[in-house]
Scaffold this active site. Structure first.
Site, PDB file in Angstrom:
ATOM      1  N   GLU A 187       0.831  -1.217   0.000  1.00 36.22           N
ATOM      2  CA  GLU A 187       0.000   0.000   0.000  1.00 36.22           C
ATOM      3  C   GLU A 187       0.858   1.257   0.000  1.00 36.22           C
ATOM      4  OE1 GLU A 187      -3.041  -0.327   3.010  1.00 36.22           O
ATOM      5  OE2 GLU A 187      -3.386  -2.439   2.550  1.00 36.22           O
ATOM      6  N   GLU A 190      -5.490  -8.547  -0.725  1.00 43.64           N
ATOM      7  CA  GLU A 190      -6.343  -8.315   0.443  1.00 43.64           C
ATOM      8  C   GLU A 190      -7.727  -7.916  -0.028  1.00 43.64           C
ATOM      9  OE1 GLU A 190      -5.114  -5.619   3.505  1.00 43.64           O
ATOM     10  OE2 GLU A 190      -3.007  -6.212   3.389  1.00 43.64           O
TER      11      GLU A 190
END
Length: 464
Positions: free
Chosen positions: A287, A394
Site C-alpha cells: 500500500e 487483500e
C-alpha cells in the site's frame, strides 16, 4: 460507494493491533544500496521462473512459482484454470483481543485459517500471516536467543508468544499438522507456555495442506516501542524531519543500522522457515501508493526513488546478506481509485526484485463495485503489463457470492486472499460456501483441489 470503502478500511486499521517478537543477531551487514531502476517500461512477457531473479532459489520455491505461472498463463490465454483461495489470519488478535472476530472471547491461533473448514468442510489453499509490532511492547530483543528456545526472551512476556504460533502455523500449513518429528520445535501443534497455559494449532490432516505467505507491518526503524501506532506515517520521524528517509537508506548512519535491525527480525523468522524448506510469499511495504495521508504506513509517504531503494535494500539484505532463497516477493499497492490510492507504476521496484504483483482492494464491495463493468476487473487489467502472476492480496470479501457470481471469470486472479475476520464480518456462510465449492476454486488440506494441484508434488519440486 467510496465512502463505504473508506469506512471498511478504517475498520481494518482498528483491528490491526499487531504484536512483535524476538530476533537473534543481525547477521551480515549490507555493504550498500543498489541503484534503483530508472526505467519502468512494461515487461516484455510473463516471468516464467524464479531463477531469473534468484539463481539460487530453492526447488520448492521454484515449484510454487511454476504453479502461479501456470495459472497466470491460462488467465492470459482467456481461460481460468483455477484460483487459489487464500485467508489471512491475524494471530495476535486471535490470541489477545477478545473483541476480535465473530464472537467475544479468546480464539485459538489459526482460528480464521480453520473457519472456512467450519463453514464449508474445506481449508484455504493459502494462509498469509503477519509479523510486526505489538501492543505497545518494547523492541525486538535482538541479540538474545530466539523465542523458539521457549525459555528465552520474549517467550516470557505475555504479548509476544504469538510469533511462535505464526511460525508454527506456516510450518504446519506447508508440512501438515500434526506432523512427525521434523526437527522443528513443535511438531504436535500443542505448545506449553511458561505461564501454565498452552496453545493448540488447528489440525489439517497431518500432510502438506497448502501455500504460505507473510506480511510485515514494520514500525518505523528505531522506534523504542513496537506497536501499530509506530507503523503510521504521522508517528514516524519523517513526519517532521524530511531528511530521515534518506539517512535511513544511507549505510553508516544510525538510522540505517536501525533498519537492518528490523530486517534481521524478519530474516530470523524467515530463516527458520527456510531451514525447514518452507517457501514463503513475502509481501512487504504494501500500500505504498496510499492517499490516506498521516494514517498511511510510514513507507507510503516516500518519493518513488526512496521507496524503490528501500525495497531493493530489503531484497539485497534478505537474499544476499542472509542467504534466504525460499522467498517469492509480492508487490501489492492499494487500489488506485483516487480515494484509497494513486497510480502505483512509479513505485514499482522492477522485475528483478519482484515475482508477483497484486492489489489490496477496499475500493468497493460486491454489491457496490468500483467498476460496475466487473468487480476488481479494473485492477486485474491494470496489473497485466508488469509481466507477473496477479493476485488479489487483500479483500474483506470472498470473490463469489450472491452479488457477484462471475468475478473470477471476468478477472481470473491466480490467488484471492480474504483479510482476517472479514470472512465472517463481511460475508454470509452461503457466500463462503459458493466460493469454496466453485469447481475452479483451489482449496487446501490433505486432498488437492479440483483442478489437480498435488501439494506433495510441490514439496518434492516436481510440479510442472
Amino acid at each position: 460507494m467510496q465512502t463505504r470503502g473508506v469506512l471498511d478500511r478504517d475498520l481494518k486499521r482498528r483491528n490491526l493491533l499487531l504484536g512483535a517478537a524476538a530476533t537473534v543477531a543481525t547477521g551480515g551487514a549490507l555493504a550498500g544500496v543498489a541503484a534503483f531502476n530508472t526505467s519502468r517500461a512494461p515487461a516484455a512477457g510473463l516471468q516464467k521462473d524464479l531463477l531469473s531473479r534468484d539463481p539460487k532459489a530453492s526447488k520448492t520455491a521454484q515449484a510454487v512459482y511454476r504453479l502461479l505461472v501456470a495459472l497466470e498463463t491460462d488467465a492470459r490465454a482467456g481461460r481460468r484454470r483455477g484460483t487459489l483461495m487464500g485467508q489471512h489470519a491475524e494471530v495476535h488478535n486471535e490470541r489477545y483481543n477478545p473483541e476480535y472476530g465473530d464472537h467475544t472471547g479468546p480464539k485459538p491461533p489459526g482460528y480464521y485459517y480453520r473457519k472456512p473448514r467450519d463453514i464449508t468442510g474445506k481449508l484455504p489453499a493459502f494462509l498469509e500471516l503477519d509479523l510486526g509490532p505489538g501492543y505497545q511492547q518494547p523492541g525486538w530483543g535482538v541479540g538474545e536467543a530466539r523465542d523458539y528456545s521457549r525459555a528465552a526472551w520474549p517467550a516470557r512476556r505475555e504479548l509476544w508468544t504469538y510469533v511462535n504460533d505464526v511460525v508454527d502455523l506456516a510450518l504446519g500449513v506447508w508440512h501438515g499438522l500434526p506432523r512427525e518429528e521434523d526437527g522443528s520445535y513443535n511438531p504436535t501443534g500443542t505448545e506449553s507456555l511458561w505461564n501454565g497455559t498452552k496453545t493448540v494449532l488447528p489440525e489439517n490432516g497431518g500432510a502438506p495442506a497448502g501455500l504460505v505467505g507473510m506480511s510485515f507491518h514494520q514500525p518505523w526503524p528505531g522506534s523504542p516501542v513496537k506497536s501499530y501506532d509506530q507503523t503510521l506515517r504521522r508517528n514516524a520521524p519523517s513526519a517532521k524531519d524530511p531528511g530521515w528517509i534518506d539517512r535511513l537508506l544511507t549505510p553508516g548512519t544510525a538510522e540505517h543500522a536501525a533498519l537492518l535491525l528490523d530486517l534481521s527480525f524478519l530474516a530470523d523468522h524467515l530463516g527458520y522457515l527456510a531451514a525447514h524448506d518452507v517457501p514463503v510469499l513475502l509481501r512487504p511495504y504494501h500500500e505504498m501508493n496510499s492517499l490516506g495521508g498521516e494514517q498511511s504506513f510510514w513507507w507510503a509517504g516516500l518519493e518513488p526513488r526512496q521507496y524503490t531503494a528501500l525495497w531493493e535494500l530489503l531484497h539485497h539484505y534478505l537474499v544476499g546478506s542472509r542467504g534466504l532463497h525460499n522467498l517469492i516477493f509480492v508487490w501489492a499497492p492499494t487500489a488506485w481509485d483516487g480515494v484509497h490510492g494513486k497510480e502505483p507504476w512509479d513505485f514499482y521496484p522492477g522485475g528483478e526484485y519482484v515475482d508477483v504483483v497484486g492489489v489490496d482492494d477496499y475500493s468497493g464491495t460486491p454489491d457496490r463495485p468500483f467498476d460496475p463493468g466487473g468487480w476488481t476487473t479494473t485492477w486485474h487489467r491494470g496489473l497485466a503489463d508488469y509481466g507477473k502472476p496477479r493476485i488479489l492480496a487483500e479483500s474483506f470479501h470472498v470473490p463469489l457470492g450472491s452479488a457477484q457470481r462471475t468475478t473470477l471469470d471476468q478477472a481470473p486472479w491466480v490467488l484471492w486472499t480474504v483479510w482476517g475476520d472479514g470472512l465472517t464480518a463481511k460475508n454470509s456462510d452461503a457466500d463462503v460456501r459458493r466460493t469454496y465449492d466453485d469447481p475452479k476454486t483451489i482449496t487446501g488440506g490433505r486432498e488437492s483441489g479440483p483442478v489437480g494441484v498435488r501439494w506433495p508434488a510441490l514439496h518434492d519440486g516436481t510440479f510442472e
